[in-house]
Scaffold this active site. Structure first.
Site, short mmCIF file in Angstrom:
data_model
loop_
_atom_site.label_atom_id
_atom_site.label_comp_id
_atom_site.label_asym_id
_atom_site.label_seq_id
_atom_site.Cartn_x
_atom_site.Cartn_y
_atom_site.Cartn_z
N ASP A 59 1.59 4.92 1.65
CA ASP A 59 1.31 5.83 2.76
C ASP A 59 1.90 7.20 2.45
O ASP A 59 2.99 7.32 1.91
CB ASP A 59 1.93 5.30 4.06
CG ASP A 59 1.29 3.99 4.49
OD1 ASP A 59 0.11 3.77 4.14
OD2 ASP A 59 1.95 3.18 5.16
N ASP A 73 0.85 -1.19 0.00
CA ASP A 73 0.00 0.00 0.00
C ASP A 73 0.89 1.23 0.00
O ASP A 73 2.10 1.13 0.15
CB ASP A 73 -0.96 0.00 1.20
CG ASP A 73 -0.27 -0.46 2.46
OD1 ASP A 73 0.92 -0.12 2.64
OD2 ASP A 73 -0.91 -1.16 3.27
N ASP A 110 10.95 3.48 12.60
CA ASP A 110 11.69 2.38 13.20
C ASP A 110 13.03 2.08 12.52
O ASP A 110 14.09 2.25 13.12
CB ASP A 110 10.81 1.13 13.31
CG ASP A 110 10.02 0.82 12.04
OD1 ASP A 110 10.24 1.50 11.01
OD2 ASP A 110 9.19 -0.10 12.07
P1 ATP Z 1 4.55 -3.28 5.00
O1 ATP Z 1 4.86 -3.10 3.58
O2 ATP Z 1 4.78 -4.66 5.45
O3 ATP Z 1 3.23 -2.71 5.41
P2 ATP Z 1 5.59 -0.94 6.26
O4 ATP Z 1 6.99 -0.48 6.47
O5 ATP Z 1 4.72 -0.13 5.38
O6 ATP Z 1 5.67 -2.44 5.77
P3 ATP Z 1 3.63 -0.45 8.29
O7 ATP Z 1 3.31 -1.26 9.50
O8 ATP Z 1 2.61 -0.29 7.25
O9 ATP Z 1 4.96 -1.09 7.68
O10 ATP Z 1 4.12 0.97 8.81
C1 ATP Z 1 4.33 2.07 7.96
C2 ATP Z 1 5.52 2.90 8.42
O11 ATP Z 1 5.28 3.45 9.72
C3 ATP Z 1 6.82 2.13 8.56
O12 ATP Z 1 7.54 2.09 7.36
C4 ATP Z 1 7.56 2.91 9.63
O13 ATP Z 1 8.23 4.01 9.07
C5 ATP Z 1 6.45 3.42 10.51
N1 ATP Z 1 6.20 2.55 11.67
C6 ATP Z 1 5.27 1.56 11.75
N2 ATP Z 1 5.28 0.97 12.96
C7 ATP Z 1 6.25 1.59 13.67
C8 ATP Z 1 6.75 1.43 14.99
N3 ATP Z 1 6.27 0.50 15.79
N4 ATP Z 1 7.75 2.27 15.37
C9 ATP Z 1 8.23 3.21 14.54
N5 ATP Z 1 7.81 3.39 13.30
C10 ATP Z 1 6.84 2.61 12.85
MG MG Z 2 2.59 -0.43 5.05
#
Ligand code: ATP
Ligand code: MG
Length: 449
Positions: A67, A65, A149
């Site tokens: 963001d 997705d 993170d």
């Molecule tokens: P995926 O593609 O698996 O969804 P993602 O990196 O987009 O991976 P998400 O859980 O959708 O993961 O989170 C979006 C963003 O928000 C991450 O890339 C990170 O920058 C931030 N984020 C999410 N959870 C945390 C956390 N627990 N602590 C710090 N930053 C976070």
């Molecule tokens: Mg994501």
């Protein structure tokens, strides 16, 4: 806090990567996400793609997705889009809805007020374990990057100049294929222990290694996960196991001591990979991965039923030998107990826990397939899941169980005449099970009525 502390840790210093160097093309970006970026820019706000989508695009993978982050507040975002919903309690977010696609738009997140300011400031709160419970502070893009993170998750893509701003040397992490936390790992895990699970998830999903400084505190800090609300852990566990990389994820979780806080009842069964218990878990995870990668449906219930299968058997056996209960009663009690204990750590919504019980209950019923019972089992709404479960057990345990699974494989697809024959053969072979002579009822004594 982060910015003030660490100098030896990867800190925050923005590097702009021009379009010619990062290889991200607009063709790979969702049209709706682009619309949101252009719209916010047009209204005079900054707006970027951030996080997983930028990382995945750089890796040449298809993002799950897209963001967006912006300096517009949630209310200002809402003013720009008729199809906008504001959501979230912990941190207010905007969802821009385009049919089935939802673009999540967040306002830059700022730092939490320091401990000394905390009692008077109402923005960020810590619970008794030191975790952040509410964080509504808006901030600058630099602060937003620092709060993310992993280094590869703090890259921001803009449609103003099509450049990527890389705040924590994420590009290098991608080249080295390394999962590396921003800031001091112990501090970051204390703030949010779920980051330990995220490190594992990204290592498995992106086929990367976890940097030594990011990996080393995990084992001793793993216990902090027991303070995370079970509902959040349910969501995170789904992402861990229903991602198509379940086998690798499980191995990493185990290697880093993270199974114990998530599935305490399983810890006694984590033996050598060659043990029956581990073979079964791996077989089920392999099967789930194959289904996910084939875009077939998977239910978390099946996975939970499998992870808790041996704990259930052990518990039921114990009840039978210690309390002299029938198998039926022992399994009933054990099913409730095992699920109850699991939900103290990971919440299991009722719609799944009932299916878990159905799968387990069918394991008791599938061997008792005489006469009409065979058809009743076949008509059970969860027959398919119960049968698939039996099949995997049969593959691991062989012997009678494999024979039983094969019997059901044939029976379910057989013509009625064949089915009848199969049941007759079975009755002759196994000595005609439940045709017990009926006991004559004692005539009722109505004298003292
Ligand atoms: P995926 O593609 O698996 O969804 P993602 O990196 O987009 O991976 P998400 O859980 O959708 O993961 O989170 C979006 C963003 O928000 C991450 O890339 C990170 O920058 C931030 N984020 C999410 N959870 C945390 C956390 N627990 N602590 C710090 N930053 C976070
Ligand atoms: Mg994501």
């Amino acid at each position: 806090m982060l910015g003030k502390a660490s100098t030896s840790q990867p800190g925050i210093s923005a590097v702009t990567v021009p379009r010619s160097e990062h290889g991200i093309s607009r063709d790979d970006i969702s049209e709706n996400a682009l619309k949101v970026l252009y719209r916010l820019n047009k209204a005079g706000y900054q707006a970027y793609l951030v996080g997983g989508c930028v990382r995945d695009l750089m890796l040449g993978m298809k993002p799950k997705d897209f963001d967006v982050v912006t300096n517009a507040t949630p209310e200002q975002i809402k003013e720009q889009f008729y199809n906008c919903r504001l959501i979230g309690r912990r941190f207010r977010l905007a969802h821009i809805v385009f049919g089935r696609e939802v673009i999540e738009v967040a306002t830059f997140r700022g730092h939490h007020p320091g401990e000394e300011e905390e009692s008077s400031a109402s923005h960020a709160r810590r619970n008794e374990h030191g975790h952040l419970t509410r964080d509504n502070v808006f901030g600058s893009i630099e602060e937003d990057a620092e709060r993310r993170d992993f280094t590869f998750n703090a890259m921001y893509y803009s449609v103003v100049d099509f450049a990527v701003i890389d705040f924590a040397n994420g590009r290098q992490a991608i080249e080295k294929r390394e999962v590396d936390l921003i800031g001091d790992p112990q501090e970051r895990y204390r703030e949010d222990p779920v980051r330990m699970l995220r490190a594992i998830r990204f290592a498995a999903k992106l086929n990367m290694t976890i940097s030594p400084r990011t990996a080393s505190p995990i084992k001793e800090m793993a216990g902090l996960l027991t303070n995370i609300p079970p509902a959040r852990l349910f969501e995170e566990t789904l992402k861990l196991f229903i991602s198509g990389n379940g086998v690798e994820t499980f191995k990493l979780l185990q290697a880093h001591g993270l199974i114990e806080p998530l599935f305490p009842q399983l810890s006694g069964f984590l033996k050598a990979d060659s043990s029956r218990e581990m073979q079964f878990i791996y077989r089920v995870l392999e099967n789930t991965d194959a289904r996910v990668n084939n875009e077939q449906r998977v239910t978390p219930a099946f996975l939970y039923a499998a992870l808790l299968w041996y704990p259930l058997e052990e518990y039921a056996q114990k009840m039978m030998s210690e309390s002299g209960l029938s198998a039926h009663d022992a399994y009933n009690i054990a099913m409730s107990e095992v699920v109850r204990k699991q939900t103290q750590r990971i919440m299991i919504p009722k719609r799944f826990s009932t299916v878990i019980r159905d799968i387990w209950m069918l394991q008791q019923r599938l061997p008792r397939r005489f006469g009409r019972r065979a058809f009743q089992i076949l008509a059970h709404p969860k027959f398919r899941a119960g049968y698939d479960f039996l099949l995997l057990r049969g593959e691991i345990e062989g012997g009678d169980l494999l024979e039983l699974a094969d019997w059901w494989t044939q029976f379910q697809d057989a013509h009625p005449a064949q089915q009848k024959k199969m049941l007759t053969t079975l009755r002759n072979k196994e000595g005609g099970a439940p045709h017990k002579p009926r006991r004559k009822r004692k005539p009722r004594n109505n004298d003292n009525a």
